[in-house]
Structure formats: C-alpha cells, structure tokens
Design a protein around this motif. Sequence first.
Motif, PDB file in Angstrom:
ATOM      1  N   THR A 263       0.794  -1.263   0.192  1.00 41.59           N
ATOM      2  CA  THR A 263      -0.127  -0.002  -0.083  1.00 41.59           C
ATOM      3  C   THR A 263       0.938   1.307  -0.060  1.00 41.59           C
ATOM      4  N   PRO A 264       0.704   2.080  -1.112  1.00 43.63           N
ATOM      5  CA  PRO A 264       1.469   3.477  -0.952  1.00 43.63           C
ATOM      6  C   PRO A 264       1.241   4.188   0.296  1.00 43.63           C
ATOM      7  N   LEU A 265       2.284   4.938   0.755  1.00 44.72           N
ATOM      8  CA  LEU A 265       2.362   5.918   1.954  1.00 44.72           C
ATOM      9  C   LEU A 265       1.806   7.127   1.327  1.00 44.72           C
ATOM     10  N   PRO A 266       0.774   7.560   2.191  1.00 41.44           N
ATOM     11  CA  PRO A 266       0.116   8.788   1.895  1.00 41.44           C
ATOM     12  C   PRO A 266       0.992  10.213   2.084  1.00 41.44           C
ATOM     13  N   SER A 267       0.880  10.956   1.160  1.00 41.78           N
ATOM     14  CA  SER A 267       1.625  12.308   1.426  1.00 41.78           C
ATOM     15  C   SER A 267       1.429  12.860   2.836  1.00 41.78           C
ATOM     16  N   ALA A 268       2.177  13.755   3.234  1.00 43.80           N
ATOM     17  CA  ALA A 268       1.973  14.389   4.523  1.00 43.80           C
ATOM     18  C   ALA A 268       2.952  15.759   4.379  1.00 43.80           C
ATOM     19  N   ALA A 269       2.808  16.400   5.518  1.00 39.33           N
ATOM     20  CA  ALA A 269       3.455  17.810   5.347  1.00 39.33           C
ATOM     21  C   ALA A 269       5.127  17.617   5.096  1.00 39.33           C
TER      22      ALA A 269
ATOM     23  N   ARG B 212       6.335  15.949   2.768  1.00 37.95           N
ATOM     24  CA  ARG B 212       6.725  14.673   2.122  1.00 37.95           C
ATOM     25  C   ARG B 212       5.704  14.093   0.887  1.00 37.95           C
ATOM     26  N   PRO B 213       6.221  13.812  -0.103  1.00 37.36           N
ATOM     27  CA  PRO B 213       5.345  13.294  -1.118  1.00 37.36           C
ATOM     28  C   PRO B 213       4.586  12.017  -0.801  1.00 37.36           C
ATOM     29  N   GLU B 214       3.840  11.481  -1.590  1.00 31.23           N
ATOM     30  CA  GLU B 214       3.200  10.322  -1.520  1.00 31.23           C
ATOM     31  C   GLU B 214       4.474   9.238  -2.042  1.00 31.23           C
ATOM     32  N   ARG B 215       4.496   8.009  -1.328  1.00 36.16           N
ATOM     33  CA  ARG B 215       5.681   7.191  -1.613  1.00 36.16           C
ATOM     34  C   ARG B 215       5.071   5.852  -2.137  1.00 36.16           C
ATOM     35  N   ILE B 216       5.601   5.379  -3.381  1.00 35.83           N
ATOM     36  CA  ILE B 216       5.028   4.336  -3.948  1.00 35.83           C
ATOM     37  C   ILE B 216       6.465   3.361  -4.182  1.00 35.83           C
ATOM     38  N   ASP B 217       5.944   2.136  -3.664  1.00 34.96           N
ATOM     39  CA  ASP B 217       6.859   1.087  -3.973  1.00 34.96           C
ATOM     40  C   ASP B 217       7.213   0.644  -5.312  1.00 34.96           C
ATOM     41  N   ASP B 218       8.424   0.297  -5.731  1.00 40.26           N
ATOM     42  CA  ASP B 218       8.853   0.084  -7.000  1.00 40.26           C
ATOM     43  C   ASP B 218       8.351  -1.441  -7.316  1.00 40.26           C
ATOM     44  N   GLU B 219       8.235  -2.202  -6.393  1.00 45.15           N
ATOM     45  CA  GLU B 219       7.699  -3.550  -6.756  1.00 45.15           C
ATOM     46  C   GLU B 219       6.206  -3.373  -7.256  1.00 45.15           C
ATOM     47  N   ALA B 220       5.633  -4.306  -8.365  1.00 43.96           N
ATOM     48  CA  ALA B 220       4.410  -4.225  -8.679  1.00 43.96           C
ATOM     49  C   ALA B 220       3.956  -5.585  -8.887  1.00 43.96           C
ATOM     50  N   ALA B 221       2.828  -5.821  -9.272  1.00 43.20           N
ATOM     51  CA  ALA B 221       2.291  -7.166  -9.744  1.00 43.20           C
ATOM     52  C   ALA B 221       1.706  -7.100 -10.960  1.00 43.20           C
ATOM     53  N   ARG B 222       1.963  -7.505 -12.265  1.00 38.97           N
ATOM     54  CA  ARG B 222       1.470  -7.383 -13.430  1.00 38.97           C
ATOM     55  C   ARG B 222       0.632  -8.610 -13.594  1.00 38.97           C
ATOM     56  N   HIS B 223      -0.686  -8.612 -13.953  1.00 40.14           N
ATOM     57  CA  HIS B 223      -1.641  -9.763 -14.001  1.00 40.14           C
ATOM     58  C   HIS B 223      -2.584  -9.681 -15.331  1.00 40.14           C
ATOM     59  N   GLY B 224      -2.072  -9.186 -16.143  1.00 42.09           N
ATOM     60  CA  GLY B 224      -2.993  -9.304 -17.473  1.00 42.09           C
ATOM     61  C   GLY B 224      -2.720  -8.018 -18.216  1.00 42.09           C
ATOM     62  N   THR B 225      -3.435  -8.083 -19.401  1.00 43.17           N
ATOM     63  CA  THR B 225      -3.403  -6.669 -20.185  1.00 43.17           C
ATOM     64  C   THR B 225      -4.649  -6.523 -21.036  1.00 43.17           C
ATOM     65  N   GLY B 226      -5.072  -5.114 -21.166  1.00 41.81           N
ATOM     66  CA  GLY B 226      -6.224  -4.656 -21.937  1.00 41.81           C
ATOM     67  C   GLY B 226      -5.872  -4.278 -23.143  1.00 41.81           C
ATOM     68  N   HIS B 227      -6.820  -4.294 -24.128  1.00 43.05           N
ATOM     69  CA  HIS B 227      -6.506  -3.772 -25.332  1.00 43.05           C
ATOM     70  C   HIS B 227      -7.304  -2.498 -25.710  1.00 43.05           C
ATOM     71  N   LEU B 228      -6.762  -1.445 -26.398  1.00 46.57           N
ATOM     72  CA  LEU B 228      -7.633  -0.266 -26.782  1.00 46.57           C
ATOM     73  C   LEU B 228      -7.522  -0.093 -28.053  1.00 46.57           C
ATOM     74  N   CYS B 229      -8.981   0.060 -28.462  1.00 44.17           N
ATOM     75  CA  CYS B 229      -8.884   0.450 -30.007  1.00 44.17           C
ATOM     76  C   CYS B 229      -9.455   2.074 -30.202  1.00 44.17           C
ATOM     77  N   LEU B 230      -8.586   2.969 -30.844  1.00 42.07           N
ATOM     78  CA  LEU B 230      -8.989   4.332 -30.510  1.00 42.07           C
ATOM     79  C   LEU B 230      -9.413   4.800 -32.022  1.00 42.07           C
ATOM     80  N   MET B 231     -10.702   5.387 -32.271  1.00 45.13           N
ATOM     81  CA  MET B 231     -11.121   5.562 -33.540  1.00 45.13           C
ATOM     82  C   MET B 231     -11.235   7.064 -33.330  1.00 45.13           C
ATOM     83  N   PHE B 232     -10.593   8.210 -34.275  1.00 48.90           N
ATOM     84  CA  PHE B 232     -10.532   9.391 -33.975  1.00 48.90           C
ATOM     85  C   PHE B 232     -10.876   9.986 -35.574  1.00 48.90           C
ATOM     86  N   GLU B 233     -11.908  10.906 -35.468  1.00 51.83           N
ATOM     87  CA  GLU B 233     -12.290  11.927 -36.509  1.00 51.83           C
ATOM     88  C   GLU B 233     -11.670  13.154 -36.313  1.00 51.83           C
ATOM     89  N   PRO B 234     -10.703  13.244 -36.987  1.00 52.04           N
ATOM     90  CA  PRO B 234      -9.871  14.464 -36.687  1.00 52.04           C
ATOM     91  C   PRO B 234     -10.730  15.823 -36.950  1.00 52.04           C
TER      92      PRO B 234
END
Length: 199
Positions: free
Chosen positions: A17-23, A25-47
């Motif tokens: 769990t990330p440590l919240p920010s305090a006076a 001191r910014p929020e601290r997030i651990d480098d270690e993370a768990a990857r458990h899948g992938t999402g696919h995105l299809c973008l359709m753009f009318e410029p």
Amino acid sequence: LVCCAEGTQPWVQDVRTPLPSAAGRPERIDDEAARHGTGHLCLMFEPRAGRREVLVTERRTAVEEAEALQPLVDVSYPRAETIVLMQDHLNTHQLAARYEAFPPEEARRLIATLEGHDTPQPGRWLTMAEIEWGVLRGQCLDRRIPDFSTLTSEVIAWQSARHAAQVKVDWQFTTVDARVKLKRLYPILKPVKNKWTNH
C-alpha cells in the motif's frame, strides 16, 4: 474520415500500500508491482470533428475489432454513405474478419460502408490517430492501472474531457513537406524523349 490506432495497457497492481503524502513529504509508492493481465484499446478518431471513441476489451481478436466497427456505422455515422478508415497493417483489419464476427449479410453491409486504407509501414505516424494515442498515453495511461474496470472508467473519463474541450488536430504536414521528408517513397520521374519529334 476516421483514423484508427490501437495498443495494449498492462494491468499493474501495487504489492504494498502506498504511503500517503504528509506535510513536507510526497506520496511514496513502492517500485515492486504485480502484473496480472493486459487490456486492449482501439481508438477511432475523426480529426475534422474532434470526435474520438475508445473501445476497451480484454483481448485483441479479429472478432472484437469487427464488432467495434458496427457502432461506428450504426450509431456514430448512421447517414454516412462511406466511412474512410485509416488504419495500420494488422491481420485483424482484414475484410474476412467481418465475416468471422457477423452473418454474411451484415458483414457485406459493413464492408459496403467502410473504405479501408492502410498507412505505409514506415509512415505509421502519418495517421492522426497516433497523435491522439500519444495524448491518451500521456494523460491517462502513464501510471499503474490495476484492472479492466479501472481502465475502462479512466478511458471514458479522459474521452469525455477531450470531447468537452472540443480538441481537434491542426494537421500542418503538406504535400510539399511530404516530398522532402519522404522523398524515398516518391518516384523520380524523368522526361521521356518522344521519338516523333526532332531532337
């Protein structure tokens, strides 16, 4: 004219769990993370209109790509005689994919409305959807997204904000610029001597 781009987004969850920010001191997030899948995105753009639709799916298959085009024809542009699609060279963009997803009559109806054009392999950046894709990456996807539902809700929020701001692409790359930057793709034409004239 609708430009298409697609890509994936890994689902990454914090191990600790990330440590919240305090006076002082910014929020601290651990480098270690768990990857458990992938999402696919299809973008359709009318410029020209500044409209974009982003479809989020759990897999990238020809059937899901074809199903993304049906609402484009029936909901977004129901009165259009032809929708020109600028897209990448991918196996999921083949016409046969429509027949995998729909009955033959429906597949033929979609094919009759959609006119596909592939971007050249070294010139993928020429499609304006890649510009919009870069903005999506920088503003929405450049962080840890833990699951499919979070990815979907974040993409919908980003899309709504872009529509509210009426963001369009001011394309300034001209044919003259293309002949300079992409000169190896343009043929070199030499004058041909006419054998019927005296030289």
